[in-house]
Design a protein around this motif. Sequence first.
Motif, short mmCIF file in Angstrom:
data_model
loop_
_atom_site.label_atom_id
_atom_site.label_comp_id
_atom_site.label_asym_id
_atom_site.label_seq_id
_atom_site.Cartn_x
_atom_site.Cartn_y
_atom_site.Cartn_z
N MET A 1 0.20 -10.24 8.45
CA MET A 1 -1.08 -9.93 8.87
C MET A 1 -2.19 -10.18 10.16
O MET A 1 -2.91 -10.88 10.11
CB MET A 1 -2.07 -11.39 7.67
N ASN A 2 -1.01 -10.26 11.08
CA ASN A 2 -1.30 -10.16 12.23
C ASN A 2 -1.33 -8.72 12.73
O ASN A 2 0.92 -7.93 12.61
CB ASN A 2 -1.22 -11.32 12.97
N GLU B 1 2.17 -13.11 1.91
CA GLU B 1 1.88 -13.65 3.26
C GLU B 1 2.18 -15.08 3.03
O GLU B 1 2.88 -16.00 3.55
CB GLU B 1 0.55 -13.20 4.44
N ARG B 2 1.57 -16.11 1.59
CA ARG B 2 1.75 -17.28 1.30
C ARG B 2 3.20 -17.52 1.68
O ARG B 2 4.10 -18.76 1.74
CB ARG B 2 0.52 -17.73 0.33
N ARG B 3 3.87 -16.47 0.61
CA ARG B 3 5.51 -16.88 0.17
C ARG B 3 6.70 -16.20 1.90
O ARG B 3 7.24 -17.26 1.94
CB ARG B 3 6.20 -16.11 -0.91
N LEU B 4 5.94 -15.74 2.26
CA LEU B 4 6.31 -15.56 3.42
C LEU B 4 6.45 -16.34 4.43
O LEU B 4 7.72 -16.53 5.50
CB LEU B 4 6.16 -13.94 4.33
N VAL B 5 5.29 -17.01 4.95
CA VAL B 5 5.82 -18.01 5.47
C VAL B 5 6.07 -19.46 5.44
O VAL B 5 6.22 -20.25 6.37
CB VAL B 5 3.50 -18.70 6.57
N PRO C 1 -15.66 -3.78 2.69
CA PRO C 1 -14.54 -3.33 1.47
C PRO C 1 -13.26 -3.12 0.76
O PRO C 1 -12.31 -4.43 0.35
CB PRO C 1 -15.94 -3.00 0.38
N THR C 2 -12.69 -2.59 2.23
CA THR C 2 -10.97 -2.20 1.94
C THR C 2 -10.47 -3.28 3.15
O THR C 2 -9.17 -3.51 2.41
CB THR C 2 -10.94 -1.29 3.00
N ALA D 1 -6.85 -9.49 0.29
CA ALA D 1 -6.24 -10.05 -1.15
C ALA D 1 -5.28 -9.63 -1.83
O ALA D 1 -4.09 -10.45 -2.08
CB ALA D 1 -7.79 -9.71 -1.92
N ALA D 2 -4.79 -8.24 -1.33
CA ALA D 2 -3.32 -7.71 -1.43
C ALA D 2 -1.91 -9.03 -0.93
O ALA D 2 -1.22 -8.92 -1.78
CB ALA D 2 -3.59 -6.91 -1.70
#
Length: 263
Positions: free
Chosen positions: A203-204, A242-246, A229-230, A236-237
Amino acid sequence: MTSQDERRAFWEERLAADWTETGVGYRALGRSFNEWMYRVRREVFLDRVGALDVDWTRARVLDVGSGTGFYVRAWQQLGAASITGSDLTEAAVARLRDHFPALRFERLDVAEPGDTFAGADFDAVSCMDVLFHITDDDRYTAAVESVARLVRPGGYFVFSENFLHRPAQRGVNQVNRPIGWITARLDRAGFDVVHRSPFLVLMNAQVDAGTLWRKAWGGVLRAATLTEPTGWLAGAALYPLERRLVRSRTESPTTEIMICRRR
């Protein structure tokens, strides 16, 4: 190279106009996406700092580069007994004082702190997404050394950086430096590295990835966040992934969190 006056003017204008996660985050990706990104940042910060063997309810902490107060709130969630904040800009400090009237905030250039916190003995200092905006190498070194003077022996320095495994990448308002160069300055200042792990992964900007992937993924992110919106949908997708990857990765092609202990 950007002068210190130009750097401060840049941030004064940016934060005066946009005192949100977008103002302090990856502006090109829009506010909605940045809000999802900062959810991950908060979780990682709370998890990594909360895992330290410290009773934060007895601790005195300083947040350098407080911006919108995002990490001030994170320290509050950890229950820190005393929280002090600072920022390079008057725009941020004025708003921080309004939003956190019970806390102390000072305008501070961490590379030249003067006697603002003379005699301070903090249990921890946080400096999140700040140091890579110091484009002069000597001033970066001075910033690390000034933090060392603010942290008590045995205390912690928590910060985020783009620890490159390749040569430095220099821009007008940001410099991404090699990990060896950074850790050498930390060691010289009296810090031992006790932890380093991903702060973000996808996400960066992929600053430490190969050229093809860096450009391709950057294009995907910018296309997905062309509208709010996108951008919200993209955030959200990516958020659950990302939570799992970190949590599962030990290295990241983008920003990482590092925790050092003062000798």
